[in-house]
Write a protein that holds these residues in place. Sequence first.
Motif, PDB file in Angstrom:
ATOM      1  N   PHE A   1      -3.100   2.396  -2.994  1.00  0.00           N
ATOM      2  CA  PHE A   1      -2.718   3.628  -2.292  1.00  0.00           C
ATOM      3  C   PHE A   1      -3.453   3.603  -1.156  1.00  0.00           C
ATOM      4  O   PHE A   1      -4.653   3.293  -0.774  1.00  0.00           O
ATOM      5  N   GLY A   2      -2.713   4.390   0.056  1.00  0.00           N
ATOM      6  CA  GLY A   2      -3.328   4.518   1.233  1.00  0.00           C
ATOM      7  C   GLY A   2      -3.132   5.939   1.846  1.00  0.00           C
ATOM      8  O   GLY A   2      -2.488   6.598   1.343  1.00  0.00           O
ATOM      9  N   GLU A   3      -4.513   6.350   2.559  1.00  0.00           N
ATOM     10  CA  GLU A   3      -4.519   7.621   2.971  1.00  0.00           C
ATOM     11  C   GLU A   3      -4.951   7.735   4.518  1.00  0.00           C
ATOM     12  O   GLU A   3      -5.786   6.842   4.854  1.00  0.00           O
ATOM     13  N   ASN A   4      -4.546   8.481   5.301  1.00  0.00           N
ATOM     14  CA  ASN A   4      -4.786   8.781   6.537  1.00  0.00           C
ATOM     15  C   ASN A   4      -5.893   9.783   6.906  1.00  0.00           C
ATOM     16  O   ASN A   4      -6.663   9.629   7.924  1.00  0.00           O
ATOM     17  N   TYR A   5      -6.278  10.670   5.971  1.00  0.00           N
ATOM     18  CA  TYR A   5      -7.188  11.637   6.299  1.00  0.00           C
ATOM     19  C   TYR A   5      -8.500  11.780   5.436  1.00  0.00           C
ATOM     20  O   TYR A   5      -8.170  11.796   4.138  1.00  0.00           O
ATOM     21  N   VAL A   6      -9.386  11.591   5.996  1.00  0.00           N
ATOM     22  CA  VAL A   6     -10.718  11.756   4.881  1.00  0.00           C
ATOM     23  C   VAL A   6     -10.780  12.876   4.029  1.00  0.00           C
ATOM     24  O   VAL A   6     -10.935  12.542   2.834  1.00  0.00           O
ATOM     25  N   GLN A   7     -10.626  13.940   4.476  1.00  0.00           N
ATOM     26  CA  GLN A   7     -10.668  15.262   3.518  1.00  0.00           C
ATOM     27  C   GLN A   7      -9.591  15.035   2.340  1.00  0.00           C
ATOM     28  O   GLN A   7      -9.951  15.261   1.189  1.00  0.00           O
ATOM     29  N   GLU A   8      -8.540  14.525   2.566  1.00  0.00           N
ATOM     30  CA  GLU A   8      -7.416  14.414   1.727  1.00  0.00           C
ATOM     31  C   GLU A   8      -7.765  13.433   0.543  1.00  0.00           C
ATOM     32  O   GLU A   8      -7.619  13.534  -0.744  1.00  0.00           O
ATOM     33  N   VAL A   9      -8.232  12.083   0.940  1.00  0.00           N
ATOM     34  CA  VAL A   9      -8.372  11.266   0.103  1.00  0.00           C
ATOM     35  C   VAL A   9      -9.940  11.718  -0.784  1.00  0.00           C
ATOM     36  O   VAL A   9      -9.784  11.031  -1.863  1.00  0.00           O
ATOM     37  N   ILE A  10     -10.662  12.328  -0.280  1.00  0.00           N
ATOM     38  CA  ILE A  10     -11.841  12.774  -0.914  1.00  0.00           C
ATOM     39  C   ILE A  10     -11.469  13.695  -2.160  1.00  0.00           C
ATOM     40  O   ILE A  10     -12.070  13.736  -3.094  1.00  0.00           O
ATOM     41  N   GLN A  11     -10.506  14.461  -1.663  1.00  0.00           N
ATOM     42  CA  GLN A  11      -9.950  15.389  -2.506  1.00  0.00           C
ATOM     43  C   GLN A  11      -9.097  14.929  -3.983  1.00  0.00           C
ATOM     44  O   GLN A  11      -9.175  15.216  -5.067  1.00  0.00           O
ATOM     45  N   LYS A  12      -8.346  14.107  -3.446  1.00  0.00           N
ATOM     46  CA  LYS A  12      -7.383  13.190  -4.461  1.00  0.00           C
ATOM     47  C   LYS A  12      -8.047  12.163  -5.472  1.00  0.00           C
ATOM     48  O   LYS A  12      -8.023  12.367  -6.420  1.00  0.00           O
ATOM     49  N   SER A  13      -8.976  11.430  -4.876  1.00  0.00           N
ATOM     50  CA  SER A  13      -9.890  10.479  -5.601  1.00  0.00           C
ATOM     51  C   SER A  13     -10.181  10.831  -6.879  1.00  0.00           C
ATOM     52  O   SER A  13     -10.030  10.206  -8.013  1.00  0.00           O
TER      53      SER A  13
ATOM     54  N   VAL B   1       0.787  -1.047   0.215  1.00  0.00           N
ATOM     55  CA  VAL B   1      -0.100  -0.080  -0.127  1.00  0.00           C
ATOM     56  C   VAL B   1       0.892   1.247   0.033  1.00  0.00           C
ATOM     57  O   VAL B   1       1.605   1.352   0.698  1.00  0.00           O
ATOM     58  N   ALA B   2       0.849   1.941  -1.033  1.00  0.00           N
ATOM     59  CA  ALA B   2       1.695   3.189  -1.278  1.00  0.00           C
ATOM     60  C   ALA B   2       0.846   4.358  -0.412  1.00  0.00           C
ATOM     61  O   ALA B   2       0.028   4.946  -0.941  1.00  0.00           O
ATOM     62  N   VAL B   3       1.511   4.677   0.655  1.00  0.00           N
ATOM     63  CA  VAL B   3       0.824   5.614   1.411  1.00  0.00           C
ATOM     64  C   VAL B   3       1.141   7.189   1.308  1.00  0.00           C
ATOM     65  O   VAL B   3       2.474   7.658   1.355  1.00  0.00           O
ATOM     66  N   SER B   4       0.403   7.756   0.685  1.00  0.00           N
ATOM     67  CA  SER B   4       0.413   9.026  -0.045  1.00  0.00           C
ATOM     68  C   SER B   4       0.179  10.232   0.938  1.00  0.00           C
ATOM     69  O   SER B   4      -0.182  11.408   0.367  1.00  0.00           O
ATOM     70  N   LYS B   5      -0.051  10.078   2.300  1.00  0.00           N
ATOM     71  CA  LYS B   5      -0.340  11.390   3.221  1.00  0.00           C
ATOM     72  C   LYS B   5       0.630  12.554   2.846  1.00  0.00           C
ATOM     73  O   LYS B   5       1.646  12.452   2.881  1.00  0.00           O
ATOM     74  N   THR B   6      -0.177  13.543   2.611  1.00  0.00           N
ATOM     75  CA  THR B   6       0.359  14.944   2.560  1.00  0.00           C
ATOM     76  C   THR B   6       1.101  15.120   1.083  1.00  0.00           C
ATOM     77  O   THR B   6       1.644  16.378   0.717  1.00  0.00           O
ATOM     78  N   LYS B   7       1.129  14.154   0.261  1.00  0.00           N
ATOM     79  CA  LYS B   7       1.684  13.972  -0.926  1.00  0.00           C
ATOM     80  C   LYS B   7       0.633  14.581  -1.962  1.00  0.00           C
ATOM     81  O   LYS B   7      -0.405  14.309  -1.910  1.00  0.00           O
ATOM     82  N   PRO B   8       1.245  15.280  -3.131  1.00  0.00           N
ATOM     83  CA  PRO B   8       0.273  15.901  -4.253  1.00  0.00           C
ATOM     84  C   PRO B   8       0.058  14.861  -5.182  1.00  0.00           C
ATOM     85  O   PRO B   8       0.792  13.722  -5.492  1.00  0.00           O
TER      86      PRO B   8
END
Length: 267
Positions: free
Chosen positions: A85-97, A63-70
Amino acid sequence: MENQQQLDQNSSTTLTGPENLEMSAAAASATDGAAAAALRSVLQRVHQAAERCGRPSDRIRVVAVSKTKPVPLLRQVYDAGHRCFGENYVQEVIQKSPQLPEDIEWHFIGNLQSNKVKPLLTGVPNLAVVETVDDEKIANHLDRAVGNIGRKPLRVFVQVNTSGEESKSGVEPAACLELVKHITVSCPNLVFSGLMTIGMPDYTSTPENFKTLANCRAEVCKELGLKEEQCELSMGMSGDFELAIEMGSTNVRIGSTIFGAREYSKK
């Protein structure tokens, strides 16, 4: 799995990322190629660790953890052939997906609050796994939300606090079985798929931490009549994933070793 796919040697494609991710497309371009090369190195290390313990490397998910990455850096890793891919924050994964291809398998690996369950499920239709279910309340919220939305059943891991640290989320090892039973009996819209633990504060773990999670799996499988392959072990991060693989991990969460040091906003 991903580490068995043919990696594209020409992985320099970048996309424009969201402004509030603290890193411009130009900055991502300056490091272009580094993340793809780092991914290849990680996959090779996974393969070698699996060989050392006589396990097939295609049974180990990275799982490539992309927290804080653009988004441009995620796209670079995607273009290199990776899909998980893995994310730690709900808002961030909603934004990136929405900015990335729909065939990505997203893992949510952060602490999940009840009021964030519906936004996560509706905002990320290709969410594959929530790895951090640590009590009945969050399991019930996920179960109801999945049913209300009408999406396919959601795979979940139960998070176990194997180190005994008060600052860590996770059910106590002694209570792991009861939580798994609750999910399998009372949450028809969830699919129990494994156990997860987080390493020590420096992102390393001792063999005892990993052994504790393996022992939890043995108890769960015995009581529920499951085969071990029906209960994954998500353990191991950048500092300890090779040890985790040698101790049975099927799912390793690698962030900084692929993407570089995390960049937090200075507020």
